[in-house]
Write a protein that holds these residues in place. Structure first.
Motif, PDB file in Angstrom:
ATOM      1  N   VAL A  29       0.843  -1.008  -0.123  1.00  0.00           N
ATOM      2  CA  VAL A  29      -0.029  -0.085  -0.021  1.00  0.00           C
ATOM      3  C   VAL A  29       0.928   1.245  -0.037  1.00  0.00           C
ATOM      4  O   VAL A  29       1.499   1.711   1.077  1.00  0.00           O
ATOM      5  N   ASN A  30       1.139   1.507  -1.187  1.00  0.00           N
ATOM      6  CA  ASN A  30       2.187   2.953  -1.345  1.00  0.00           C
ATOM      7  C   ASN A  30       1.799   4.182  -0.966  1.00  0.00           C
ATOM      8  O   ASN A  30       0.355   4.492  -1.600  1.00  0.00           O
ATOM      9  N   GLU A  31       2.253   5.235  -0.489  1.00  0.00           N
ATOM     10  CA  GLU A  31       2.269   6.644  -0.560  1.00  0.00           C
ATOM     11  C   GLU A  31       2.779   7.069  -1.765  1.00  0.00           C
ATOM     12  O   GLU A  31       3.677   6.284  -2.400  1.00  0.00           O
ATOM     13  N   LEU A  32       2.415   8.272  -2.257  1.00  0.00           N
ATOM     14  CA  LEU A  32       2.953   8.728  -3.509  1.00  0.00           C
ATOM     15  C   LEU A  32       4.471   8.790  -3.698  1.00  0.00           C
ATOM     16  O   LEU A  32       4.869   8.524  -4.560  1.00  0.00           O
ATOM     17  N   PRO A  33       5.216   9.104  -2.701  1.00  0.00           N
ATOM     18  CA  PRO A  33       6.717   8.928  -2.922  1.00  0.00           C
ATOM     19  C   PRO A  33       7.293   7.546  -3.178  1.00  0.00           C
ATOM     20  O   PRO A  33       7.997   7.432  -3.901  1.00  0.00           O
ATOM     21  N   ASP A  34       6.656   6.587  -2.594  1.00  0.00           N
ATOM     22  CA  ASP A  34       6.688   5.249  -2.927  1.00  0.00           C
ATOM     23  C   ASP A  34       6.401   4.750  -4.367  1.00  0.00           C
ATOM     24  O   ASP A  34       7.064   4.009  -5.161  1.00  0.00           O
ATOM     25  N   VAL A  35       5.157   5.529  -4.648  1.00  0.00           N
ATOM     26  CA  VAL A  35       4.822   5.079  -6.250  1.00  0.00           C
ATOM     27  C   VAL A  35       5.930   5.596  -7.213  1.00  0.00           C
ATOM     28  O   VAL A  35       6.200   4.717  -7.994  1.00  0.00           O
ATOM     29  N   PHE A  36       6.454   6.791  -7.165  1.00  0.00           N
ATOM     30  CA  PHE A  36       7.190   7.432  -8.097  1.00  0.00           C
ATOM     31  C   PHE A  36       8.677   6.434  -7.941  1.00  0.00           C
ATOM     32  O   PHE A  36       9.480   6.720  -8.832  1.00  0.00           O
ATOM     33  N   ALA A  37       8.747   6.138  -6.942  1.00  0.00           N
ATOM     34  CA  ALA A  37      10.236   5.389  -6.769  1.00  0.00           C
ATOM     35  C   ALA A  37      10.055   3.785  -7.195  1.00  0.00           C
ATOM     36  O   ALA A  37      11.094   3.285  -7.177  1.00  0.00           O
ATOM     37  N   ASP A  38       8.981   3.517  -7.467  1.00  0.00           N
ATOM     38  CA  ASP A  38       8.799   2.042  -7.640  1.00  0.00           C
ATOM     39  C   ASP A  38       9.246   1.877  -9.152  1.00  0.00           C
ATOM     40  O   ASP A  38       9.408   2.426 -10.005  1.00  0.00           O
ATOM     41  N   PRO A  39      10.341   0.436  -9.297  1.00  0.00           N
ATOM     42  CA  PRO A  39      11.083   0.354 -10.180  1.00  0.00           C
ATOM     43  C   PRO A  39      10.218   0.199 -11.300  1.00  0.00           C
ATOM     44  O   PRO A  39      10.465   0.342 -12.778  1.00  0.00           O
ATOM     45  N   GLN A  40       8.830  -0.404 -11.285  1.00  0.00           N
ATOM     46  CA  GLN A  40       7.949  -0.733 -12.340  1.00  0.00           C
ATOM     47  C   GLN A  40       7.578   0.447 -13.088  1.00  0.00           C
ATOM     48  O   GLN A  40       7.298   0.580 -14.161  1.00  0.00           O
ATOM     49  N   ILE A  41       7.231   1.412 -11.975  1.00  0.00           N
ATOM     50  CA  ILE A  41       6.501   2.772 -12.502  1.00  0.00           C
ATOM     51  C   ILE A  41       7.885   3.500 -13.478  1.00  0.00           C
ATOM     52  O   ILE A  41       7.623   3.964 -14.290  1.00  0.00           O
ATOM     53  N   LYS A  42       8.875   3.328 -12.833  1.00  0.00           N
ATOM     54  CA  LYS A  42      10.239   4.085 -13.562  1.00  0.00           C
ATOM     55  C   LYS A  42      10.325   3.447 -15.007  1.00  0.00           C
ATOM     56  O   LYS A  42      10.635   4.221 -16.012  1.00  0.00           O
ATOM     57  N   HIS A  43      10.293   2.150 -14.990  1.00  0.00           N
ATOM     58  CA  HIS A  43      10.366   1.511 -16.178  1.00  0.00           C
ATOM     59  C   HIS A  43       9.328   1.827 -17.217  1.00  0.00           C
ATOM     60  O   HIS A  43       9.717   1.888 -18.369  1.00  0.00           O
ATOM     61  N   ARG A  44       8.278   1.900 -16.955  1.00  0.00           N
ATOM     62  CA  ARG A  44       7.088   2.359 -17.716  1.00  0.00           C
ATOM     63  C   ARG A  44       6.941   3.892 -18.040  1.00  0.00           C
ATOM     64  O   ARG A  44       6.256   4.212 -18.809  1.00  0.00           O
ATOM     65  N   GLU A  45       7.895   4.553 -17.475  1.00  0.00           N
ATOM     66  CA  GLU A  45       7.998   6.042 -17.764  1.00  0.00           C
ATOM     67  C   GLU A  45       6.625   6.736 -17.481  1.00  0.00           C
ATOM     68  O   GLU A  45       6.156   7.645 -18.212  1.00  0.00           O
TER      69      GLU A  45
END
Length: 403
Positions: A323-339
């Motif tokens: 259950v991510n907070e927004l800082p965790d969301v944008f640090a997530d490697p999958q989110i980063k990979h999907r740009e």
């Protein structure tokens, strides 16, 4: 370069706040030319929906809200006062050269200015005209104003959200977002029809209708059973378990949507004995006996840390996520990979972070973004290019409060 998917389509955007601008932003992301018409001096109300307000290159606050920046990229801003005769004429000239008009004024408002569908269609029969209003163009509530929270309440969305003791709205403006998605789909459908028949059409879309439509299987469960859905907090209506659990330190969300996944969970948890209990042996049985099994599962989950559970459950093929907070969301490697986080260069604000469009088209990908426009930034260019207004006339129009 911009997307080529809707290249050649021009959208005249007369909408404000969120649902309409979100819909036109989607069309702009896909390559449509979107001309945003705003009131001289103040512009879209969303510009003032802060704090937070963006800061400029020197770190000083501006008058541009993050709310506005969320749904207006890839557009051109033109200021025109539709309450003036010359302003109305300019908008009609722009509509004659557009493929789509999107507006979210209260029902009947634009007819007073000759900017309604029938008036503009008489001059451009190929025009697709979308009215996106709270209650639609007909019915006893047609002339009522409304905002997202009102439609979450009236559509039943709040009745199925929250904990048993209290209905609760979804945190974001969900009906606005859903309505924007319906709106962009409706426009694309009407454009396809126009391309086949040569005729535009009118689209009447209501936020209340969209909010109700989003209830989907919740509404269908009621229609089939006659039973009013109960609020389950962070619990779902699918397989059991399907909800958040508090681990020893942090929460996660776990779904075992079928018998195979539940068996995998039991193996990961070292609780294969649960499979021998007839109350829990099948998906249907677990749904029927959810009140008995959930306390058992909550006790099991509380015994380990979240990271331990994530590693173990993922290894066993059980759907799970933190259950991510927004800082965790944008640090997530999958989110980063999907740009999913992108940046644009804004002349006033400097480097501006934006959420990326999630659509991945192979042949006509969503291209580079342009920043949300400053108020009236493109007035001279658009009016000169599409209506023939020159510099001298533009000066006079500004002096008269027309633009």
């Amino acid at each position: 370069m911009p997307s080529q998917a809707l290249s050649g389509i021009r959208v005249l955007d007369l909408s404000r706040i969120l649902a309409g601008p979100f819909a036109t932003q989607l069309l702009a992301d896909l390559g449509a030319e979107v001309i945003k018409v705003e009131r001289p001096g103040s512009g879209d109300d969303a510009r003032s929906y802060g704090p937070p307000f963006a800061t400029d290159r020197a770190g000083e606050p501006t008058r541009t809200s993050a709310f506005y920046l969320a749904c207006n990229r890839n557009k051109q801003s033109v200021t025109i006062n539709h309450a003036t005769e010359r302003g109305r004429k300019l908008i009609r000239e722009l509509a004659r050269k557009s493929d789509v008009v999107v507006e979210n004024f209260r029902a009947g408002t634009l007819a007073k200015y000759g900017l309604d569908h029938e008036s503009l269609r008489a001059e451009n029969p190929r025009l697709v005209y979308l009215s996106l209003t709270g209650f639609g163009q007909t019915g006893p509530y047609a002339e009522r104003p409304g905002y997202d929270g009102v439609f979450q309440a009236m559509s039943g969305m709040m009745s199925v959200s929250g904990h048993p003791e209290e209905p609760m709205k979804v945190g974001i403006s969900m009906v606005d977002i859903i309505s924007g998605l319906y709106a962009s789909t409706a426009v694309l459908s009407a454009l396809r029809h126009r391309d086949v028949t040569g005729q535009g059409q009118y689209i009447d879309l209501a936020l209340l209708d969209c909010g109700l439509a989003s209830l989907s299987h919740f509404a269908m469960n009621y229609l089939v059973s006659g039973e009013v859905p109960e609020r389950r907090g962070n619990g779902g209506y699918g397989g059991i378990p399907s909800q958040s659990f508090m681990c020893r330190d942090k929460p996660l969300f776990l779904v075992a949507g079928n018998d195979r996944q539940f068996a995998a969970f039991c193996a990961a948890a070292g609780r294969e004995d649960l499979l021998d209990d007839p109350r829990f042996a099948t998906t249907s049985a677990r749904i029927t006996h959810r009140k008995e099994i959930l306390p058992v599962l909550a006790e099991v989950m509380a015994q380990r840390t979240r990271d331990d559970w994530l590693e173990t459950l993922e290894r066993h093929g059980v759907p799970v996520g933190p259950v991510n907070e927004l800082p965790d969301v944008f640090a997530d490697p999958q989110i980063k990979h999907r740009e999913m986080l992108t940046e644009v260069a804004d002349p006033l604000l400097g480097t501006l972070p934006l959420l990326a469009n999630p659509i991945r088209l192979a042949a006509t990908p969503v291209g580079d973004h342009s920043p949300p426009p400053g108020l009236g930034e493109h007035t001279a260019d658009v009016l000169g290019r599409l209506t023939g207004v020159g510099a001298e006339e533009l000066t006079a129009l500004r002096a008269d409060g027309v633009v």
